[in-house]
Design an enzyme around this catalytic site. Structure first.
Site, PDB file in Angstrom:
ATOM      1  CE  LYS A  36      -8.897  30.811  31.382  1.00 23.10           C
ATOM      2  NZ  LYS A  36      -9.565  31.148  32.216  1.00 23.10           N
ATOM      3  CB  SER A  83      -6.498  32.553  33.948  1.00 23.66           C
ATOM      4  OG  SER A  83      -6.078  32.389  34.754  1.00 23.66           O
ATOM      5  CE  LYS A 114      -4.856  28.575  34.300  1.00 21.20           C
ATOM      6  NZ  LYS A 114      -5.442  29.957  35.163  1.00 21.20           N
ATOM      7  CB  SER A 137      -9.392  29.485  35.024  1.00 18.61           C
ATOM      8  OG  SER A 137      -8.713  30.294  35.306  1.00 18.61           O
TER       9      SER A 137
END
Length: 439
Positions: free
Chosen positions: A258, A68, A71, A128
């Site tokens: 993140k 992730s 992202k 997320s």
């Protein structure tokens, strides 16, 4: 007479003088030696957010599954459109069948449900949410594949040479739960190096700093009617802990960025924290627990344990130092000659402050400063204050920063009458020195 005529011709020539000067300190500059931090990761990097300087790296250029952390690029493109006015926070985004069923983290959105762009970003950055990532990608580019093309284009623009995106979420084909949705026409799977992740994190913060207003939120309800709030996967946020186990990972100054985890990627994290005005960005990929037979929480905690090692190393051993102050004079290039001006030269100053993040025990003598006039003797009035006249390069070990040298004041163009008599005076002055040399 023939000899005197030749002298006159020689005296009328203009000599070009180079002002390129290098300051060489008494002792050679040395790069700091990064210690062995005993990181239990496949790759890692630590950079200073103000300068982009690398303070530590380990296998930072190997392309690995980022999960992730991919992202961050979805966030970057979204924030770019928000900040440019192409998108509104209040625009409503509809969740498609694909978005609602993509699987993995999230699972917050129902098919055909509508939420604002801002709420979708809350879901993406806090929880997320894969469904929110896909919904936003489809909203911005009609379908995920078209959005992925934008992601790869932006990665190239940002200099992320070891990155390839195939999804807006970081999910691989194997991660997608719905068999009907596995037929991604793009080749390969998403890969990113730790260095590229740090580059993306740095640009996200620098270009769109308001993203931190989302990433620093420990928990938040997506809808007022929800029974429970979304919990941020970043356990290092202060105020985040929901269990006694998580409390040990809170890190002062942490406000992003993140997390990511899949079977292929392991546990990853791009983190950032600020202390005493210095912001650092760290990346760990495929962090491993040192516990024997670790449980899920211990495996997940590994990325935060390794991140703490990196950040502690950076904050404990480095500090930001002003190496050259803006508007300071340059000893080695104090002035630059000016043709046809009311003055024959213009003072030179440094155009901007030069700051480097250096080891706390760094010596001034280890910093090299090289100043150079780039006018090639051709500077002609009028000269404007702030006009670029040269460059100064500051070097410490492998770290180099270049700043402009500029005019400290205006120099107006002289009138024809003044220039005539100045030329006459200069000629006889040179002639006098030449004749004196004969005797």
């Amino acid at each position: 007479m023939k000899r005197l005529s030749g002298l006159k011709k020689g005296l009328s020539l203009v000599l070009a003088v180079s002002l390129a000067v290098a300051y060489v300190p008494s002792s050679s500059s040395k790069a700091w030696a990064a210690p062995e931090l005993q990181l239990n990761v496949k790759s890692a990097i630590l950079i200073d957010a103000a300068t982009g300087q690398v303070l530590y790296e380990n296998n930072a250029d190997e392309a690995l599954p980022p999960a992730s952390m991919a992202k961050m690029m979805t966030e970057y493109i979204l924030m770019e459109r928000i900040d440019s006015g192409k998108l509104s926070w209040d625009s409503m985004v509809t969740t498609s069948h694909y978005a609602a069923n993509v699987g993995g983290s999230g699972g917050m959105l129902a098919e055909n449900e509508q939420l604002s762009v801002k709420d979708m970003l809350y879901a993406l950055s806090i929880y997320s949410s894969n469904d929110a990532a896909v919904a936003l990608a489809e909203y911005m580019a009609s379908n995920e594949q078209s959005f992925v093309a934008l992601m790869n284009e932006k990665a190239k623009e940002l200099g992320m040479s070891k990155t390839h995106f195939t999804s807006a979420t970081g999910l691989t084909r194997e991660d997608i739960e719905d068999p009907e949705l596995k037929n991604n026409p793009l080749e390969g799977d998403t890969l990113m190096s730790a260095r590229d992740a740090s580059t993306l994190g740095l640009r996200l913060i620098k270009d769109h700093p308001s993203i931190l207003e989302f990433t620093k939120i420990p928990s938040k309800k997506l809808r007022e009617s929800d029974q429970f709030p979304m919990q941020n996967w970043n356990w290092m946020l202060e105020g985040k802990a929901t269990t006694d186990f998580q409390k040990q990972f809170a890190y002062p100054g942490m406000d992003g960025l993140k997390t990511g985890s899949t079977d292929a990627a392991g546990y990853c994290f791009t983190g950032t924290a600020v202390r005493n005005g210095t912001r650092l960005i760290s990346v760990v990929m495929n962090a491993q627990s040192t516990k024997k037979n670790p449980n899920k929480s211990e495996r997940e905690a590994a990325r935060f344990i390794e991140t703490r090692k990196l950040l502690d190393y950076g904050f404990n051993n480095f500090e930001t130092k002003t190496v050259v102050a803006k508007d300071s004079a340059v000893d080695t290039v104090p002035t630059v000659k000016v043709k046809k001006g009311l003055k024959n030269s213009v003072p030179v100053v440094v155009g901007d402050t030069v700051s480097l993040i250096l080891p706390k025990d760094a010596k001034d003598s280890d910093i090299k400063k090289t100043a150079k006039d780039t006018t090639d003797g051709k500077l002609t009035a009028p000269v404007k204050k702030g006009q670029e006249l040269g460059t100064m390069t500051v070097t410490y070990g492998k770290v180099t920063k270049t700043v402009k040298l500029v005019a400290a004041e205006d120099v107006k163009k002289a009138g024809a009458f003044r220039l005539f008599w100045r030329g006459v005076g200069d000629f006889f002055s040179r002639l006098g020195h030449t004749v004196k040399g004969w005797f």
